[in-house]
Design an enzyme around this catalytic site. Structure first.
Site, short mmCIF file in Angstrom:
data_model
loop_
_atom_site.label_atom_id
_atom_site.label_comp_id
_atom_site.label_asym_id
_atom_site.label_seq_id
_atom_site.Cartn_x
_atom_site.Cartn_y
_atom_site.Cartn_z
N LYS A 180 22.21 -87.99 -52.88
CA LYS A 180 21.64 -89.28 -53.59
C LYS A 180 21.58 -89.34 -55.03
O LYS A 180 21.00 -88.71 -55.76
CB LYS A 180 20.24 -89.32 -52.85
N GLU A 256 15.72 -78.23 -60.65
CA GLU A 256 16.11 -78.03 -62.26
C GLU A 256 15.27 -79.16 -62.74
O GLU A 256 15.56 -80.43 -62.50
CB GLU A 256 17.57 -78.36 -62.32
N CYS A 290 17.97 -82.20 -70.65
CA CYS A 290 17.10 -81.33 -70.22
C CYS A 290 16.65 -80.18 -71.29
O CYS A 290 15.57 -79.59 -71.40
CB CYS A 290 16.89 -80.94 -68.72
N GLU A 389 8.27 -83.86 -72.65
CA GLU A 389 9.95 -84.23 -72.95
C GLU A 389 9.99 -85.78 -73.17
O GLU A 389 9.86 -86.71 -72.52
CB GLU A 389 10.34 -83.71 -71.43
P1 NAD Z 1 13.64 -88.73 -62.01
O1 NAD Z 1 12.64 -87.37 -61.55
O2 NAD Z 1 13.01 -89.92 -62.40
O3 NAD Z 1 14.81 -88.99 -61.11
C1 NAD Z 1 15.71 -87.96 -60.47
C2 NAD Z 1 16.29 -88.44 -59.21
O4 NAD Z 1 15.30 -88.16 -58.26
C3 NAD Z 1 16.93 -89.88 -59.07
O5 NAD Z 1 17.78 -89.57 -58.20
C4 NAD Z 1 15.63 -90.58 -58.49
O6 NAD Z 1 16.05 -91.61 -57.75
C5 NAD Z 1 15.17 -89.47 -57.49
N1 NAD Z 1 13.69 -89.58 -57.23
C6 NAD Z 1 12.57 -90.31 -57.98
N2 NAD Z 1 11.64 -90.19 -57.22
C7 NAD Z 1 11.83 -89.44 -56.17
C8 NAD Z 1 10.94 -88.89 -55.13
N3 NAD Z 1 9.57 -89.22 -55.05
N4 NAD Z 1 11.30 -88.13 -54.19
C9 NAD Z 1 12.84 -87.76 -54.09
N5 NAD Z 1 13.62 -88.20 -55.09
C10 NAD Z 1 12.93 -89.14 -56.11
O7 NAD Z 1 14.37 -88.10 -63.43
P2 NAD Z 1 15.50 -89.17 -64.18
O8 NAD Z 1 14.69 -89.90 -65.09
O9 NAD Z 1 16.47 -89.54 -63.19
O10 NAD Z 1 15.96 -87.77 -65.11
C11 NAD Z 1 15.54 -87.42 -66.21
C12 NAD Z 1 14.94 -86.18 -66.03
O11 NAD Z 1 15.72 -85.23 -65.33
C13 NAD Z 1 14.23 -85.32 -67.14
O12 NAD Z 1 13.08 -84.95 -67.31
C14 NAD Z 1 15.11 -84.34 -67.54
O13 NAD Z 1 14.80 -83.19 -68.18
C15 NAD Z 1 15.55 -83.94 -65.95
N6 NAD Z 1 16.93 -83.15 -65.95
C16 NAD Z 1 16.82 -81.77 -65.64
C17 NAD Z 1 17.98 -81.10 -65.68
C18 NAD Z 1 17.81 -79.52 -65.45
O14 NAD Z 1 19.01 -78.84 -64.98
N7 NAD Z 1 16.81 -79.15 -65.76
C19 NAD Z 1 19.24 -81.63 -65.77
C20 NAD Z 1 19.39 -83.10 -65.96
C21 NAD Z 1 17.77 -83.69 -65.98
#
Ligand code: NAD
Length: 485
Positions: A180, A256, A290, A389
């Protein structure tokens, strides 16, 4: 061009609703195209297909066939490299320069190739020999088997990198997948679905791609009993919710999550070089990484010098059109994200941090979701800009008294993902780095990132590791057999 269809059970389709949602270029605010807007029925069908493929085909048992399919996928991705490059720039706003590294070329070259290599040398079975138990002698065999159906949930910042690093490891280990993508960056995932159907022998249902404008569809993967594991990359808030929702079924989780990493510049270090590195990291892809060290920790007696050096670097960041090869910083992904970043900058000002450079939308870039490269000084580690963050191009500079104090401040965070230490003395740098509770660190600018390097975090930065043997093993369960002798 862009693929609008989802992939469910080997078929590219529009989904049960027939609706679509738009994918917007964050640098221009123009609509790139639209993509199928999946609903609960689509996710249900995708999970069912992945379950069937796992339970009723030889996919999980037939390593040679899997390796053949993964080689096909690796080759197909390589042929699609330039299409991916322009598509990723379009949908993420990432600068072109980054596509030659983490954003496109590195995952295309490594993310399937490395797990393929692991398949060759990994110890799938080990014979523990005999043991006595209550007078009975038995031989024990330990076998590593696929976890089952993996729900892979991906963020928008490095979508292809995250997707392929989940996919390669999960497929190499014999799992089936429902992928997804984030609503902001669906095209790289739908293109992958098309490649799988058209250019590989991967059986129907082994990989499914469900796009949706609705985040809640991701949650279906977390609560459905037919899914064995959720592999999630995204924010800590969502990761924490996933953990809660996964608790009743005790689903396997790989998370992650976010970070607020510290770059520690010890008092004997080349401060100018460290400031240059910190600004380059925090401005690359507009700070939407991240693992970036967004807190620059410097000795108190060199504080003014450090702020001056960082400010000069910030002022020189080439930002703007991501297609310009000289640009290292494009926009953030959406208007929502820009407003979030600007809101945290306002919070920093309100808490008494000193805005040295940036802090606003750039006047010369009226279109696109741009934020100026921003530097805060006089920051205390208790302020929101030092704790949360931001996921934007914002660096904060924090003074420390001595090495112990630097370690204390670095560790004074809910996160523990990345970090950096600089010193003229490598041993001293390493001894400081070993005390920072975090997953990966750069020592004097050294690079840890590679497909065989485990990457992931301590504390609220997540559970488990992407890549490396640790990442590979995460997609496996352990079975132990006792045999009579
Ligand atoms: P997000 O958590 O809002 O969304 C990530 C994904 O989760 C999207 O596909 C979203 O549709 C889905 N999602 C949202 N709510 C959900 C739920 N309740 N249940 C299941 N899936 C759900 O994050 P974002 O805004 O897309 O990405 C940015 C964040 O990702 C930052 O905090 C960053 O640090 C983190 N990030 C971490 C890493 C790592 O490897 N640690 C890598 C990239 C990004």
């Amino acid at each position: 061009m862009h693929e609008s269809r989802m992939l469910i059970d080997g078929v590219l389709g529009a989904g049960v609703s027939g609706r679509r949602f738009e994918n917007v270029n964050p640098a221009t605010e123009e609509v790139l195209g639209s993509v199928a807007d999946g609903v609960a029925g689509d996710m249900d069908a995708a999970i069912g297909a992945a379950r069937r493929a796992f339970d009723t085909t030889s996919w999980s048992a037939d390593r040679d066939f899997r390796a053949h399919c993964l080689r096909q996928l690796h080759d197909a991705l390589g042929r699609e490299r330039e299409a991916y490059r322009s598509e990723i720039i379009g949908e993420t706003g990432s600068p072109k320069a980054l596509t030659y590294a983490t954003q496109v070329d590195v995952p295309i070259d490594d993310a399937i190739a490395w797990p393929l290599k692991c398949m060759d040398f990994f110890g799938w079975e080990r014979d523990l020999g005999t043991a006595q138990f209550l007078g009975q002698t038995s031989r024990r065999i330990v076998a590593k088997v696929a976890v089952g159906v993996v729900g892979a949930i991906v963020p928008w910042n490095y979508p292809l990198e995250v997707t392929l690093n989940k996919l390669g490891q999960a497929l190499a280990t014999g799992n089936t997948i429902v992928l997804k993508p984030a609503p902001d960056t669906p095209f790289n995932a739908t293109r992958l679905g098309r490649l799988i159907v058209e250019q590989t022998d991967i059986p129907a249902g082994v990989v499914n791609v469900v796009t949706s404008s609705d985040h809640a569809l991701g949650e279906q993967l977390v609560v459905d009993d037919r899914v064995d594991m959720v592999s999630f990359t995204g924010s800590t808030a969502t990761g924490s919710r996933i953990m809660e929702k996964a608790a009743p079924s005790l689903k396997r989780l790989f998370l992650e999550l976010g970070g607020k990493s510290a770059a520690i510049v010890l008092d004997d270090a080349d401060l100018a070089a460290a400031a240059r590195g910190a600004v380059a990291a925090v401005s690359a892809h507009a700070g939407q990484g991240c693992v970036i060290a967004t807190r620059l920790l410097v000795p108190r007696h060199r504080y003014a010098e450090a702020v001056e050096a960082a400010a000069a670097e910030m002022a020189a960041v080439p930002y703007g059109d991501p297609l310009d090869p000289a640009v290292t910083m494009g926009p953030v992904v959406s208007a929502r994200q820009r407003d979030r970043v600007l809101g945290l900058i306002e919070a920093g000002k309100a808490e008494g941090a000193r805005l040295v450079t940036g802090g606003s939308r750039p006047r010369h870039l009226p279109r696109g979701y741009f934020v100026e490269p921003t530097l805060f000084a006089d920051v205390d580690n208790s302020m929101r800009v030092a704790r949360e963050e931001i996921f934007g191009p914002v660096l904060v500079v924090i003074p420390f008294a001595d090495d112990d104090d630097a370690v204390r401040i670095a560790n004074d965070s809910h996160y523990g993902l990345g970090g950096a230490v600089s010193s003229a003395d490598l041993d001293r740098a390493m001894s400081v780095a070993r005390r920072v509770r975090t997953g990966v660190q750069r020592i004097n600018g050294g690079n840890w990132y590679a497909p065989d390097s485990p990457f992931g975090g301590f504390k609220r930065s997540g559970l488990g590791r992407q890549n490396g043997l640790e990442g590979f093993e995460q997609y496996l369960e352990t079975m132990t057999f006792g045999l009579p002798v």
